[in-house]
Design a protein around this motif. Structure first.
Motif, PDB file in Angstrom:
ATOM      1  N   LYS A  49       2.162   1.556  -3.538  1.00 42.41           N
ATOM      2  CA  LYS A  49       1.071   2.010  -4.407  1.00 42.41           C
ATOM      3  C   LYS A  49       0.844   3.513  -4.232  1.00 42.41           C
ATOM      4  N   TRP A  50       0.886   3.983  -2.981  1.00 39.38           N
ATOM      5  CA  TRP A  50       0.686   5.404  -2.695  1.00 39.38           C
ATOM      6  C   TRP A  50       1.831   6.246  -3.262  1.00 39.38           C
ATOM      7  N   ARG A  51       3.080   5.764  -3.099  1.00 39.07           N
ATOM      8  CA  ARG A  51       4.234   6.516  -3.592  1.00 39.07           C
ATOM      9  C   ARG A  51       4.209   6.660  -5.109  1.00 39.07           C
ATOM     10  N   THR A  97      -5.834  -2.798  -8.100  1.00 35.24           N
ATOM     11  CA  THR A  97      -5.688  -2.964  -6.649  1.00 35.24           C
ATOM     12  C   THR A  97      -5.236  -4.387  -6.330  1.00 35.24           C
ATOM     13  N   ALA A 118       1.443   6.382  -7.030  1.00 34.83           N
ATOM     14  CA  ALA A 118       0.245   7.146  -7.403  1.00 34.83           C
ATOM     15  C   ALA A 118       0.530   8.640  -7.342  1.00 34.83           C
ATOM     16  N   ARG A 119       1.351   9.067  -6.370  1.00 34.47           N
ATOM     17  CA  ARG A 119       1.714  10.487  -6.272  1.00 34.47           C
ATOM     18  C   ARG A 119       2.482  10.963  -7.495  1.00 34.47           C
ATOM     19  N   ARG A 162       0.814  -1.213   0.000  1.00 34.48           N
ATOM     20  CA  ARG A 162       0.000   0.000   0.000  1.00 34.48           C
ATOM     21  C   ARG A 162       0.851   1.268   0.000  1.00 34.48           C
ATOM     22  N   VAL A 163       1.973   1.214   0.711  1.00 31.50           N
ATOM     23  CA  VAL A 163       2.885   2.361   0.698  1.00 31.50           C
ATOM     24  C   VAL A 163       3.462   2.550  -0.704  1.00 31.50           C
TER      25      VAL A 163
END
Length: 552
Positions: free
Chosen positions: A63-65, A75, A67-68, A60-61
């Motif tokens: 994916k978030w990094r 998913t 996505a930014r 999840r981290v």
């Protein structure tokens, strides 16, 4: 009862004192007994935290990094990532053979890439189990990854290494960083063009044995016969690599490579579950067979290698002029050993996999393409007869087979044996404006790039060897559009060997046989470590006029 102390109405006897001591001692023992339980509890907490970090938090981290930075993707599910979705799409596409001989095979073999690239663009992120992978197809970005100063910091991931550790170990293909650079320096000289010239005779001998057997089958069939050639090419490539690596130990090498073939199949079967943390406890019987076979293979290889070393130390002459001898001359040069015994064993296993499976499949797909394109088959045959005459081809004549070279390149483009390249970032770095975090694998779908109409034109799914008439550089719009052997420092060290072997085998076959597709041929490419024909390649062979084997 003895009175020990009496004061202010309280009496302490000897018995009560003993009880007190016993209670204190018992309490101490219970405290000691509780320490292992506390330690066990702490270990379990650490295991659970590590498990959650790997399988829940880290994806999840990541994916978030990404996505930014504008990189999105499907998913991932817990532990499995996107594997279930990928396997379902692939099974649906490859369950049946294709209708007719068509070369638009990307949607069949990489259906997840086709779907996700439409949804998320040319860059997207997905999960192979717990391993995050970013798909990249932009040529400039690929060039920076494969060819820049950062290329040394892109290596093979743990899951990749784990999937093949039993049958190729940590040879050159799977090594990373400085270890890879060191192994490359030792191994590369054995594959220089000058060195592999000595291997041509091995290629000729093995191919003539196979063609003699084919001739017997054709003669027995009254001038024509059906042959499933992919199995024969697999045996041929195995014989050639066994002769090339072991020379005079050829028969022992052949037995070892038969075992390695079985080991490869078992490893592929077990590899389907490698993403699971408890995978080593699954398929107990398969894993037991793998361990036993690996032990036998490595013992046999060690005996051959040690015999070479002992012989050299006694005679002080040479380790031999085969690939093993050439490698040992580099690895054991001087007083210090540049490679340990296990590394030499792993390199021998790597030579087999890289030099056997890749070449066998390249030959099978090229024969299929020539069988379904008789005009190009005739062009190639005429060129071979013009350049070589009735003599066997040698190293110089092979270099002059331009049409054959064009055909081989087009076969590599349409049916490249290695359908993808994967590199994992070994540290945080910035490439092409993207911040690539440590642990992110960059996934380069070679097959999709080879069929990309933006790079190759609207006829990208058609067999047109003429696109290589002016060389690889002018065949497409970007040099990163053609990556059958990767590119840059980590490009395949044995590509000259593979191309020489392929051209030589084709030259010997084309001057002895003409061939066409059998009505029994079913076009069904599948990806099992390399790109393979699911139902084989069935051809109708006919004698063409056996060329007399002149001086070599």
């Amino acid at each position: 009862m003895d009175v020990l102390l009496s004061w202010n109405g309280t009496t302490i006897t000897r018995d009560s004192s003993e009880r007190k001591k016993n209670e204190i001692f018992s309490s101490f023992l219970w405290s000691l007994a509780g320490i292992p339980l506390v330690l066990f509890g702490l270990v379990m907490i650490m295991v659970v935290v590590d498990f959650l970090m790997k399988y829940w938090v880290r994806p999840r981290v990541m994916k978030w990094r990404m996505a930014r930075q504008g990189v999105f993707g499907p998913t991932p599910s817990f532990m499995m990532g996107n594997l279930r979705e990928m396997e379902k799409m692939k099974d649906e596409e490859t369950s049946n053979h294709m209708q007719g001989v068509r070369h638009d095979i990307v949607s069949r073999l990489l259906p997840h890439y086709v779907r996700w690239s439409k949804l998320y663009g040319k860059r997207f992120i997905f999960w192979w189990g717990i391993e995050p992978r970013m798909s990249v197809t932009e040529p400039d970005l690929i060039k920076e990854i494969l060819c820049s100063k950062h290329s040394l910091y892109y290596g093979k991931s743990y899951l990749q290494q784990r999937g093949v550790r039993d049958f190729i170990g940590k040879g050159l293909v799977m090594a990373n960083g400085e270890s890879w650079a060191h192994q490359r320096r030792v191994v590369a000289p054995a594959f220089s063009l000058e060195k592999i010239k000595s291997q041509v005779q091995h290629m000729v001998d093995s191919t003539l044995e196979m063609s003699d057997r084919w001739k017997g089958i054709v003669d027995g069939g009254g001038g024509s016969a059906e042959v499933e050639v992919s199995k024969d090419f697999s045996c041929l490539a195995g014989d050639i690599i066994a002769r090339s690596i072991f020379g005079r130990n050829f028969e022992e090498g052949r037995k070892i490579f038969q075992q390695l073939t079985s080991l490869q199949k078992l490893s592929s079967q077990a590899g389907r579950y490698q993403w699971l943390p408890i995978s080593r406890f699954l398929l107990v019987s398969v894993n037991s067979k793998i361990r036993k076979l690996k032990f036998e293979v490595e013992n046999s290889l060690q005996d051959i290698i040690q015999a070479r070393v002992d012989e050299y130390e006694e005679q002080k002459k040479s380790y031999g002029d085969d690939l093993l001898g050439l490698m040992l001359s580099q690895a054991y040069e001087g007083k210090s050993k540049k490679l340990r015994m296990q590394q030499v064993i792993d390199e021998c296993k790597t030579f087999f996999f890289a030099g056997h499976d890749t070449t066998a499949m390249l030959l099978a797909w090229t024969m299929m393409l020539l069988a379904s394109n008789p005009s190009w088959q005739e062009k190639a045959r005429n060129e071979i007869l013009t350049v070589c005459g009735t003599d066997l081809p040698d190293i110089d004549s092979l270099a002059n087979l331009k049409i054959v070279g064009m055909i081989v390149n087009e076969s590599l483009r349409l049916y490249t044996p290695a359908s993808l390249l994967a590199r994992q970032a070994q540290r945080d770095m910035k490439i092409g404006g993207l911040r690539i975090p440590k642990g992110l694998s960059v996934w380069i779908p070679t097959l999709a790039i080879h069929h990309d109409k933006e790079i190759w034109g609207t006829d990208a799914d058609e067999f047109k060897p003429q696109r290589f008439a002016e060389g690889v550089a002018k065949a497409c719009k970007h040099p990163m559009g053609f990556l059958p052997f990767s590119y840059g420092p980590r490009s395949c060290v044995g590509q000259n060997y593979t191309l020489m072997e392929t051209k030589l085998v084709l030259a010997l076959i084309l001057t002895r046989f003409s061939f066409r597709l059998s009505p029994n041929y079913k076009h069904a490419p599948v990806f099992v470590l390399t790109l393979k024909p699911k139902h084989g390649v069935h051809l109708i062979l006919e004698n063409y006029g056996f060329a007399s084997p002149g001086p070599f």
